[in-house]
Write a protein that holds these residues in place. Sequence first.
Motif, PDB file in Angstrom:
ATOM      1  N   GLU A 198      -8.616  14.275  -7.112  1.00  0.00           N
ATOM      2  CA  GLU A 198      -7.175  14.460  -7.058  1.00  0.00           C
ATOM      3  C   GLU A 198      -6.620  13.893  -5.765  1.00  0.00           C
ATOM      4  O   GLU A 198      -7.282  13.921  -4.731  1.00  0.00           O
ATOM      5  N   LEU A 199      -5.393  13.395  -5.864  1.00  0.00           N
ATOM      6  CA  LEU A 199      -4.688  12.875  -4.694  1.00  0.00           C
ATOM      7  C   LEU A 199      -3.260  13.406  -4.750  1.00  0.00           C
ATOM      8  O   LEU A 199      -2.621  13.360  -5.796  1.00  0.00           O
ATOM      9  N   ARG A 200      -2.786  13.900  -3.626  1.00  0.00           N
ATOM     10  CA  ARG A 200      -1.393  14.348  -3.515  1.00  0.00           C
ATOM     11  C   ARG A 200      -0.757  13.538  -2.389  1.00  0.00           C
ATOM     12  O   ARG A 200      -1.283  13.502  -1.269  1.00  0.00           O
ATOM     13  N   ILE A 201       0.346  12.895  -2.723  1.00  0.00           N
ATOM     14  CA  ILE A 201       1.066  12.087  -1.741  1.00  0.00           C
ATOM     15  C   ILE A 201       2.545  12.454  -1.772  1.00  0.00           C
ATOM     16  O   ILE A 201       3.003  13.156  -2.667  1.00  0.00           O
ATOM     17  N   LYS A 202       3.279  11.944  -0.799  1.00  0.00           N
ATOM     18  CA  LYS A 202       4.730  12.100  -0.768  1.00  0.00           C
ATOM     19  C   LYS A 202       5.353  10.879  -1.454  1.00  0.00           C
ATOM     20  O   LYS A 202       4.730   9.831  -1.567  1.00  0.00           O
ATOM     21  N   ASN A 203       6.581  11.013  -1.885  1.00  0.00           N
ATOM     22  CA  ASN A 203       7.268   9.918  -2.567  1.00  0.00           C
ATOM     23  C   ASN A 203       7.840   8.922  -1.542  1.00  0.00           C
ATOM     24  O   ASN A 203       9.040   8.713  -1.443  1.00  0.00           O
ATOM     25  N   ILE A 210       7.007   4.923   0.156  1.00  0.00           N
ATOM     26  CA  ILE A 210       6.324   3.660  -0.128  1.00  0.00           C
ATOM     27  C   ILE A 210       5.070   3.477   0.741  1.00  0.00           C
ATOM     28  O   ILE A 210       4.104   2.864   0.304  1.00  0.00           O
ATOM     29  N   THR A 211       5.064   4.050   1.939  1.00  0.00           N
ATOM     30  CA  THR A 211       3.899   3.925   2.817  1.00  0.00           C
ATOM     31  C   THR A 211       2.664   4.630   2.227  1.00  0.00           C
ATOM     32  O   THR A 211       1.541   4.352   2.627  1.00  0.00           O
ATOM     33  N   GLU A 212       2.872   5.521   1.264  1.00  0.00           N
ATOM     34  CA  GLU A 212       1.773   6.272   0.654  1.00  0.00           C
ATOM     35  C   GLU A 212       0.977   5.428  -0.354  1.00  0.00           C
ATOM     36  O   GLU A 212      -0.094   5.843  -0.779  1.00  0.00           O
ATOM     37  N   LEU A 213       1.503   4.264  -0.731  1.00  0.00           N
ATOM     38  CA  LEU A 213       0.800   3.415  -1.709  1.00  0.00           C
ATOM     39  C   LEU A 213      -0.585   3.009  -1.223  1.00  0.00           C
ATOM     40  O   LEU A 213      -1.493   2.798  -2.023  1.00  0.00           O
ATOM     41  N   GLU A 214      -0.740   2.917   0.093  1.00  0.00           N
ATOM     42  CA  GLU A 214      -2.043   2.584   0.670  1.00  0.00           C
ATOM     43  C   GLU A 214      -3.084   3.647   0.278  1.00  0.00           C
ATOM     44  O   GLU A 214      -4.229   3.326  -0.027  1.00  0.00           O
ATOM     45  N   LYS A 215      -2.681   4.907   0.268  1.00  0.00           N
ATOM     46  CA  LYS A 215      -3.590   5.998  -0.123  1.00  0.00           C
ATOM     47  C   LYS A 215      -3.961   5.892  -1.602  1.00  0.00           C
ATOM     48  O   LYS A 215      -5.083   6.201  -1.990  1.00  0.00           O
ATOM     49  N   VAL A 216      -3.003   5.458  -2.427  1.00  0.00           N
ATOM     50  CA  VAL A 216      -3.263   5.292  -3.854  1.00  0.00           C
ATOM     51  C   VAL A 216      -4.309   4.192  -4.059  1.00  0.00           C
ATOM     52  O   VAL A 216      -5.258   4.362  -4.829  1.00  0.00           O
ATOM     53  N   ALA A 217      -4.150   3.069  -3.360  1.00  0.00           N
ATOM     54  CA  ALA A 217      -5.103   1.964  -3.474  1.00  0.00           C
ATOM     55  C   ALA A 217      -6.502   2.406  -3.041  1.00  0.00           C
ATOM     56  O   ALA A 217      -7.504   2.077  -3.697  1.00  0.00           O
ATOM     57  N   GLN A 218      -6.585   3.169  -1.959  1.00  0.00           N
ATOM     58  CA  GLN A 218      -7.870   3.675  -1.471  1.00  0.00           C
ATOM     59  C   GLN A 218      -8.489   4.634  -2.492  1.00  0.00           C
ATOM     60  O   GLN A 218      -9.692   4.598  -2.745  1.00  0.00           O
ATOM     61  N   ALA A 236       9.338  14.596  -1.836  1.00  0.00           N
ATOM     62  CA  ALA A 236       8.659  15.434  -2.822  1.00  0.00           C
ATOM     63  C   ALA A 236       7.225  14.953  -3.010  1.00  0.00           C
ATOM     64  O   ALA A 236       6.850  13.859  -2.571  1.00  0.00           O
ATOM     65  N   ASP A 237       6.437  15.782  -3.678  1.00  0.00           N
ATOM     66  CA  ASP A 237       5.035  15.451  -3.934  1.00  0.00           C
ATOM     67  C   ASP A 237       4.873  14.677  -5.229  1.00  0.00           C
ATOM     68  O   ASP A 237       5.593  14.889  -6.202  1.00  0.00           O
ATOM     69  N   ILE A 238       3.891  13.808  -5.205  1.00  0.00           N
ATOM     70  CA  ILE A 238       3.415  13.098  -6.393  1.00  0.00           C
ATOM     71  C   ILE A 238       1.926  13.404  -6.466  1.00  0.00           C
ATOM     72  O   ILE A 238       1.226  13.301  -5.456  1.00  0.00           O
ATOM     73  N   GLU A 239       1.458  13.785  -7.644  1.00  0.00           N
ATOM     74  CA  GLU A 239       0.041  14.109  -7.802  1.00  0.00           C
ATOM     75  C   GLU A 239      -0.604  13.113  -8.741  1.00  0.00           C
ATOM     76  O   GLU A 239      -0.014  12.724  -9.754  1.00  0.00           O
ATOM     77  N   LEU A 240      -1.813  12.730  -8.390  1.00  0.00           N
ATOM     78  CA  LEU A 240      -2.583  11.813  -9.221  1.00  0.00           C
ATOM     79  C   LEU A 240      -3.956  12.428  -9.436  1.00  0.00           C
ATOM     80  O   LEU A 240      -4.670  12.713  -8.476  1.00  0.00           O
TER      81      LEU A 240
END
Length: 140
Positions: free
Chosen positions: A4-9, A11-19, A60-64
């Motif tokens: 699971e990954l939780r990020i904020k909404n 654009i800088t958080e996209l790096e965490k999604v790629a990782q 806000a949070d976005i969860e993946l």
Amino acid sequence: MRKELRIKNQITELEKVAQFVEEIGEELGLSMELQMNLNLVMEEMVTNVIFYAYPEGVIADIELLAKSDGKELTFVLSDQGKEFDPTAKEDTDLDVNPADRDLGGMGIFIVKNIMNKVTYQRLEGKNLLTMTKGIEDQSN
């Protein structure tokens, strides 16, 4: 496998999604091509949430969630932003000159073409976009 990954909404958080996608790809032994395609899918859908789900200035949070049984890899993207079903959007007509097309729509078109199954539901105030890809014969 379940991650699971939780990020904020933001654009800088996209790096965490790629990782996150890269770690999953390595753990499951997925081909580089599939990892790149999965990263494109997640980037497209998370970007849509970042730009369109919430009023400007609202953090806000976005969860993946990612889970795999070794045969399929499923991602569930969830947010509490405004209700939006990207699967209900009509597919982009590729025969129309790009300059004459309506803006938007290419992201979900790409997602539908990369993933084997894409479904949406609104549950308890959350958007849940579920994207599944068969991976049985996709590993190195």
